[in-house]
Design an enzyme around this catalytic site. Structure first.
Site, PDB file in Angstrom:
ATOM      1  N   ILE A 186     -40.831  65.535 -68.786  1.00 34.29           N
ATOM      2  CA  ILE A 186     -41.005  64.330 -67.946  1.00 34.29           C
ATOM      3  C   ILE A 186     -40.590  64.586 -66.504  1.00 34.29           C
ATOM      4  CG2 ILE A 186     -40.809  62.642 -69.832  1.00 34.29           C
ATOM      5  CD1 ILE A 186     -37.912  62.088 -68.815  1.00 34.29           C
ATOM      6  N   ARG A 204     -17.112  51.813 -83.005  1.00 27.80           N
ATOM      7  CA  ARG A 204     -18.513  51.815 -82.594  1.00 27.80           C
ATOM      8  C   ARG A 204     -19.256  50.761 -83.405  1.00 27.80           C
ATOM      9  NH1 ARG A 204     -16.347  53.715 -79.097  1.00 27.80           N
ATOM     10  NH2 ARG A 204     -16.583  55.739 -78.087  1.00 27.80           N
ATOM     11  N   LYS A 229     -27.909  56.631 -67.753  1.00 23.97           N
ATOM     12  CA  LYS A 229     -28.739  55.608 -68.394  1.00 23.97           C
ATOM     13  C   LYS A 229     -28.694  54.304 -67.587  1.00 23.97           C
ATOM     14  CE  LYS A 229     -30.730  55.839 -71.795  1.00 23.97           C
ATOM     15  NZ  LYS A 229     -32.099  56.342 -72.145  1.00 23.97           N
ATOM     16  N   LEU A 266     -39.373  69.341 -76.236  1.00 25.90           N
ATOM     17  CA  LEU A 266     -38.777  70.134 -77.325  1.00 25.90           C
ATOM     18  C   LEU A 266     -37.542  70.882 -76.827  1.00 25.90           C
ATOM     19  CD1 LEU A 266     -42.019  71.392 -79.126  1.00 25.90           C
ATOM     20  CD2 LEU A 266     -40.530  69.501 -79.767  1.00 25.90           C
ATOM     21  N   THR A 290     -29.127  51.961 -73.734  1.00 25.82           N
ATOM     22  CA  THR A 290     -27.973  52.009 -74.644  1.00 25.82           C
ATOM     23  C   THR A 290     -26.912  50.984 -74.256  1.00 25.82           C
ATOM     24  OG1 THR A 290     -26.084  53.414 -75.222  1.00 25.82           O
ATOM     25  CG2 THR A 290     -27.177  53.917 -73.173  1.00 25.82           C
ATOM     26  N   ASP A 291     -26.129  50.571 -75.260  1.00 19.65           N
ATOM     27  CA  ASP A 291     -25.003  49.661 -74.959  1.00 19.65           C
ATOM     28  C   ASP A 291     -23.912  50.370 -74.153  1.00 19.65           C
ATOM     29  OD1 ASP A 291     -23.976  51.327 -76.940  1.00 19.65           O
ATOM     30  OD2 ASP A 291     -23.232  49.718 -78.225  1.00 19.65           O
ATOM     31  N   GLU A 292     -23.986  51.711 -74.087  1.00 21.66           N
ATOM     32  CA  GLU A 292     -22.937  52.435 -73.365  1.00 21.66           C
ATOM     33  C   GLU A 292     -22.965  52.146 -71.861  1.00 21.66           C
ATOM     34  OE1 GLU A 292     -22.038  56.428 -74.588  1.00 21.66           O
ATOM     35  OE2 GLU A 292     -22.990  56.125 -76.525  1.00 21.66           O
ATOM     36  N   GLY A 338     -36.989  58.524 -81.557  1.00 22.17           N
ATOM     37  CA  GLY A 338     -38.410  58.564 -81.210  1.00 22.17           C
ATOM     38  C   GLY A 338     -39.283  58.932 -82.402  1.00 22.17           C
ATOM     39  N   ALA A 383     -23.692  56.677 -67.263  1.00 19.10           N
ATOM     40  CA  ALA A 383     -24.021  56.395 -65.857  1.00 19.10           C
ATOM     41  C   ALA A 383     -25.477  56.742 -65.566  1.00 19.10           C
ATOM     42  CB  ALA A 383     -23.085  57.184 -64.938  1.00 19.10           C
ATOM     43  N   ASN A 426     -14.078  54.867 -86.052  1.00 22.23           N
ATOM     44  CA  ASN A 426     -14.621  56.182 -86.411  1.00 22.23           C
ATOM     45  C   ASN A 426     -13.978  56.743 -87.672  1.00 22.23           C
ATOM     46  OD1 ASN A 426     -16.315  56.122 -84.229  1.00 22.23           O
ATOM     47  ND2 ASN A 426     -15.009  57.383 -82.917  1.00 22.23           N
ATOM     48  N   TYR A 457     -23.302  60.529 -69.076  1.00 26.81           N
ATOM     49  CA  TYR A 457     -24.477  60.086 -69.860  1.00 26.81           C
ATOM     50  C   TYR A 457     -24.746  58.608 -69.615  1.00 26.81           C
ATOM     51  CZ  TYR A 457     -26.894  58.024 -73.871  1.00 26.81           C
ATOM     52  OH  TYR A 457     -27.735  57.275 -74.657  1.00 26.81           O
TER      53      TYR A 457
HETATM   54  N1  LIG Z   1     -28.798  57.815 -80.702  1.00 21.07           N
HETATM   55  C1  LIG Z   1     -28.327  56.593 -80.442  1.00 21.07           C
HETATM   56  O1  LIG Z   1     -27.452  56.107 -81.168  1.00 21.07           O
HETATM   57  C2  LIG Z   1     -28.872  55.785 -79.288  1.00 21.07           C
HETATM   58  C3  LIG Z   1     -28.430  54.475 -79.117  1.00 21.07           C
HETATM   59  C4  LIG Z   1     -28.971  53.701 -78.085  1.00 21.07           C
HETATM   60  C5  LIG Z   1     -29.921  54.237 -77.247  1.00 21.07           C
HETATM   61  N2  LIG Z   1     -30.323  55.531 -77.404  1.00 21.07           N
HETATM   62  C6  LIG Z   1     -31.375  56.053 -76.504  1.00 21.07           C
HETATM   63  O2  LIG Z   1     -32.515  56.321 -77.303  1.00 21.07           O
HETATM   64  C7  LIG Z   1     -33.236  57.432 -76.764  1.00 21.07           C
HETATM   65  C8  LIG Z   1     -33.434  58.467 -77.854  1.00 21.07           C
HETATM   66  O3  LIG Z   1     -32.159  58.875 -78.351  1.00 21.07           O
HETATM   67  P1  LIG Z   1     -32.055  59.942 -79.530  1.00 21.07           P
HETATM   68  O4  LIG Z   1     -30.713  59.795 -80.138  1.00 21.07           O
HETATM   69  O5  LIG Z   1     -33.260  59.871 -80.381  1.00 21.07           O
HETATM   70  O6  LIG Z   1     -32.088  61.311 -78.677  1.00 21.07           O
HETATM   71  P2  LIG Z   1     -32.344  62.793 -79.127  1.00 21.07           P
HETATM   72  O7  LIG Z   1     -31.409  63.623 -78.299  1.00 21.07           O
HETATM   73  O8  LIG Z   1     -32.313  62.940 -80.612  1.00 21.07           O
HETATM   74  O9  LIG Z   1     -33.848  63.071 -78.679  1.00 21.07           O
HETATM   75  C9  LIG Z   1     -34.219  63.159 -77.326  1.00 21.07           C
HETATM   76  C10 LIG Z   1     -35.653  63.687 -77.286  1.00 21.07           C
HETATM   77  O10 LIG Z   1     -36.055  63.730 -75.909  1.00 21.07           O
HETATM   78  C11 LIG Z   1     -36.651  65.000 -75.650  1.00 21.07           C
HETATM   79  N3  LIG Z   1     -36.411  65.328 -74.244  1.00 21.07           N
HETATM   80  C12 LIG Z   1     -35.213  65.576 -73.658  1.00 21.07           C
HETATM   81  N4  LIG Z   1     -35.391  65.879 -72.362  1.00 21.07           N
HETATM   82  C13 LIG Z   1     -36.722  65.802 -72.128  1.00 21.07           C
HETATM   83  C14 LIG Z   1     -37.522  65.990 -70.979  1.00 21.07           C
HETATM   84  N5  LIG Z   1     -36.977  66.331 -69.808  1.00 21.07           N
HETATM   85  N6  LIG Z   1     -38.860  65.817 -71.086  1.00 21.07           N
HETATM   86  C15 LIG Z   1     -39.424  65.473 -72.264  1.00 21.07           C
HETATM   87  N7  LIG Z   1     -38.713  65.299 -73.405  1.00 21.07           N
HETATM   88  C16 LIG Z   1     -37.383  65.461 -73.328  1.00 21.07           C
HETATM   89  C17 LIG Z   1     -35.960  65.963 -76.614  1.00 21.07           C
HETATM   90  O11 LIG Z   1     -36.724  67.143 -76.825  1.00 21.07           O
HETATM   91  C18 LIG Z   1     -35.803  65.095 -77.849  1.00 21.07           C
HETATM   92  O12 LIG Z   1     -36.953  65.175 -78.666  1.00 21.07           O
HETATM   93  C19 LIG Z   1     -32.421  57.926 -75.573  1.00 21.07           C
HETATM   94  O13 LIG Z   1     -32.990  57.430 -74.395  1.00 21.07           O
HETATM   95  C20 LIG Z   1     -31.034  57.348 -75.796  1.00 21.07           C
HETATM   96  O14 LIG Z   1     -30.364  57.125 -74.578  1.00 21.07           O
HETATM   97  C21 LIG Z   1     -29.823  56.321 -78.414  1.00 21.07           C
END
Ligand SMILES: NC(=O)c1ccc[n+]([C@@H]2O[C@H](COP(=O)([O-])OP(=O)(O)OC[C@H]3O[C@@H](n4cnc5c(N)ncnc54)[C@H](O)[C@@H]3O)[C@@H](O)[C@H]2O)c1
Length: 315
Positions: A60, A216, A156, A35, A125-127, A13, A154, A251, A152
């Site tokens: 949220i 991966r 998503k 946060l 996610t692809d998961e 993000g 499930a 990995n 996780y």
């Molecule tokens: N990291 C990866 O490789 C990857 C791959 C594919 C998809 N995604 C998806 O991308 C998105 C972001 O992943 P990331 O790796 O940046 O995650 P992250 O864990 O680094 O960040 C998650 C953010 O969401 C915030 N957050 C968590 N719960 C919250 C809530 N209840 N209300 C408001 N904010 C909240 C956290 O404070 C954090 O800033 C996720 O939806 C994840 O499923 C991640």
């Protein structure tokens, strides 16, 4: 245009906000983030105080807060990253994954309906597709069945289905992207790459699940951010888009590359009992998005060293 980004203080993000702030100087951005342990305002410190950026600290899952935020800012577009994201944590404590990833997404969808947004983009996610065998098996397409294995994944998959139901039932203009594993700076050091760098810098054992042969599919975080922007511009409402860069790596091979970049010995590698339900292999077919004109620009080979250096200075 007003763009609300949830989870903008997390890994992807924060990169997305930085990319969009630079790419669209006439747009304004609101970051909704609770946060949690994974969110960090330092990730966005370079634009936190700009006039067209607003930080809204909140959850949220808090219906009243979310409603007030929409009433105040009336966003045109919502890009939804906020989630609990660590598979290991979902195995030891799945409840919060259901509350944030499913219920929280539902609360946002309801607000989007009430306030009539132009687009809700859900970052998935692809998961959700589950695992492929180590040998053979075609990469997942958008038509592949959902077979999530971890709590996780499930959660998503559940949120994906909820998002699509709001399109079909209420006509909410949604898109979904399902991306492979991201690599880059600003990731919380519980995830594979920063965790291994941290342990290696401390001279501690690098814990590798099972035999380390799980594969991966990796993509640079900025390529993912550009794919989301591209989907906002060119995607069809109601559609799902896979996002990947075709960089499949076991990995153990990646961990050795990290040790090489740090000049640390392979003897630090320590095999530990496998993760419960550990998926063997992810591979994603992103030809649907590529056929519209998107393509990844970065490779692990060209960028890993710089990323390792970034963490070396901060961990
Ligand atoms: N990291 C990866 O490789 C990857 C791959 C594919 C998809 N995604 C998806 O991308 C998105 C972001 O992943 P990331 O790796 O940046 O995650 P992250 O864990 O680094 O960040 C998650 C953010 O969401 C915030 N957050 C968590 N719960 C919250 C809530 N209840 N209300 C408001 N904010 C909240 C956290 O404070 C954090 O800033 C996720 O939806 C994840 O499923 C991640």
């Amino acid at each position: 245009m007003k763009i609300l980004v949830t989870g903008g203080c997390g890994f992807i993000g924060s990169h997305f906000l930085r990319y969009m702030m630079n790419a669209y100087p006439d747009d304004s951005f609101i970051c909704l983030d609770a946060l949690t342990y994974a969110g960090n305002k330092n990730n966005i410190v370079d634009f936190l105080h700009r006039s067209r950026f607003t930080m809204a600290e909140g959850n949220i899952r808090d219906t009243v807060f979310v409603d007030a935020l929409f009433a105040t800012y009336k966003p045109d577009i919502v890009v939804h990253f906020a989630a609990e994201t660590h598979v290991d944590r979902s195995i030891t404590g799945p409840q919060v994954f259901l509350e944030t990833n499913v219920i929280g997404t539902g609360i946002l969808l309801d607000a989007c309906l009430r306030y009539g947004i132009e687009r809700f983009h859900h970052v998935s996610t692809d998961e959700v597709y589950g695992t492929l065998p180590l040998q053979g098996g075609s990469p997942f397409t958008e038509q592949s069945p959902l077979h999530p294995t971890s709590p996780y994944a499930a959660s998503k998959a559940s949120s994906d289905l909820l998002v699509l139901s709001y399109y079909k039932t209420y006509g909410l203009p949604v898109t979904i992207s399902r991306c492979s594993n991201n690599y880059g700076t600003h990731q919380y050091p519980e995830k594979l790459i920063p965790l291994m760098i941290q342990k290696a810098l401390q001279g501690k054992p690098l814990p590798v699940y099972g035999d380390g042969l799980n594969v991966r599919d990796w993509i640079h975080v900025v390529d993912h951010c550009k794919a989301i922007d591209f989907t906002l511009q060119r995607g069809t409402v109601g559609d799902v888009y896979n996002v990947g860069a075709g960089e499949e790596i076991p990995n153990i091979k990646l961990i050795k590359q990290i040790l090489d970049a740090l000049g640390k010995p392979y003897e630090l590698i320590t095999y530990v009992p496998d993760r419960l339900g550990h998926d063997l292999r992810y591979a994603i077919d992103s030809s649907k998005l590529e056929s519209l004109g998107w393509k990844p620009e970065y490779t692990m080979k060209d960028t890993l060293k710089g990323i390792v250096e970034w963490y070396r200075k901060r961990l």
